[in-house]
Design an enzyme around this catalytic site. Structure first.
Site: not given
Ligand code: TYD
Ligand code: MG
Length: 259
Positions: A190-192, A195
C-alpha cells in the site's frame, strides 16, 4: 495550527505501539499533531494507548471495524490515512505505524530540509528495518540508505521514512479520486502504491541519515502473507499486486514522459 501532521495507524500491536507513540512524543520538534488512527484494536492494545492520550497533541480516532471480512474489503491503513488527511491541519504530512520508532530528530531534520529546499516536495531518510521473532530477538537487520533523488520510490523507501508538503496532495486526488489507494489488491504494498502515485509528479529527495527504526513482527501483514500456514485474514485477501509491476510501470511512464 500545528506545523506538521503525523498520521499513525494502529492495529493490535500491544508490544510496540507504546514505543511508537513515545518516538513521536520525544521529538525535538514539538509543534505537531499526532493523528492516532486505531482500527479497533483489542483491549490489550487500547490499554497501552490510553495513558498517552492526555497529551493534547494526540488526536485519537477509533474505527468500528469488527469482522475479518470487513478488514479485507479495503486496505485498512489506506482508509484510515485518507480519513486522517482530511482532518489534518499541518503544512507537512509524515506517516507512522504502530511498529516503527521515529528517532528524536526526525521531524526537526525533515522540516529543515523542506524549508531549505523550497522546490522539493518530498523528503525521505535512511532507515533500519529489523525482523524479529516473538521474543523480540532480532533475526535480520537491513539498512535502507537515502542517497539519490528517487523517481522509483516504490519498495525502496519505507512508509515511515518520508515527509511531504500537504499541498501536493490535491494533484493526487484530482488524478485518482483518493489519496492512498484503498484497493485490497495492494494490501501488501500500500505504501509502494501511494509512492507510485507521488512519483507520477515528483521525486523523493534524500536526507542520508537513519531517522527511524522499523520492526517486522510475527503479526505483520508482510509476515502473515509469507507464513507457511495461511490464517483467515490472508485467506480472504484477493491476490496481491507486486512491487515489480509498480516499478516496471513507472520506468515506462517516465521514459514516455521524457521523450
Ligand atoms: P502491519 O501489520 O504492520 O503490516 P506490514 O507487514 O505492512 O508492516 O500493518 C501495517 C499498518 O496497517 C499498521 O499500522 C496496522 C494497520 N492495520 C490496520 O489499521 N487495520 C488492519 O486490519 C490491519 C491488518 C492493519
Ligand atoms: Mg508493519
Amino acid at each position: 495550527m500545528p506545523r506538521v501532521s503525523i498520521i499513525m495507524t494502529s492495529y493490535n500491536k500491544p508490544k510496540f505501539v507504546g514505543k511508537a507513540i513515545e518516538g513521536v512524543l520525544n521529538q525535538t520538534f514539538t509543534d505537531f499533531e499526532l493523528l492516532l488512527m486505531d482500527d479497533n484494536s483489542n483491549e490489550e492494545t487500547q490499554e497501552v494507548i490510553r495513558p498517552y492520550l492526555i497529551d493534547k497533541r494526540i488526536k485519537y480516532y477509533q474505527s468500528n471495524i469488527q469482522e475479518i471480512s470487513e478488514r479485507v474489503k479495503k486496505v485498512r491503513y489506506a482508509v484510515l490515512i485518507n480519513e486522517a488527511i482530511v482532518k489534518s491541519k499541518g503544512e507537512f504530512i509524515s506517516y507512522a505505524t504502530d511498529d516503527n520508532i521515529y528517532r528524536p530528530t526526525r521531524i526537526e531534520k525533515m522540516i529543515r530540509y523542506l524549508e531549505e529546499h523550497p522546490n522539493s516536495n518530498i523528503v525521505y531518510s535512511a532507515s533500519k528495518t529489523s525482523h524479529i521473532d516473538k521474543y523480540e530477538n532480532v533475526l535480520k537487520e537491513v539498512i535502507r540508505p537515502a542517497k539519490q533523488v528517487q523517481w522509483l520510490a516504490s519498495c525502496v523507501i519505507d512508509h515511515c521514512s518520508i515527509m511531504h508538503r500537504k499541498a501536493i496532495l490535491q494533484d493526487v486526488y484530482d488524478k485518482w479520486g483518493s489519496y492512498w489507494d484503498e484497493n485490497p489488491e495492494f494490501y501488501r504494498v500500500g505504501d509502494a502504491r501511494f509512492f507510485w502515485r507521488l512519483n507520477h509528479f515528483w521525486p523523493f529527495h534524500p536526507l542520508n541519515e537513519e531517522l527511524d527504526d522499523n520492526y517486522i513482527t510475527e503479526t505483520s501483514i508482510h509476515h502473515q502473507l509469507f507464513a507457511q500456514e495461511k490464517n483467515k485474514f490472508v485467506e480472504q485477501l484477493p491476490p496481491q499486486r507486486t512491487c515489480t509491476e509498480l516499478r516496471e510501470y513507472l520506468r515506462t511512464y517516465q521514459r514516455g514522459g521524457m521523450e
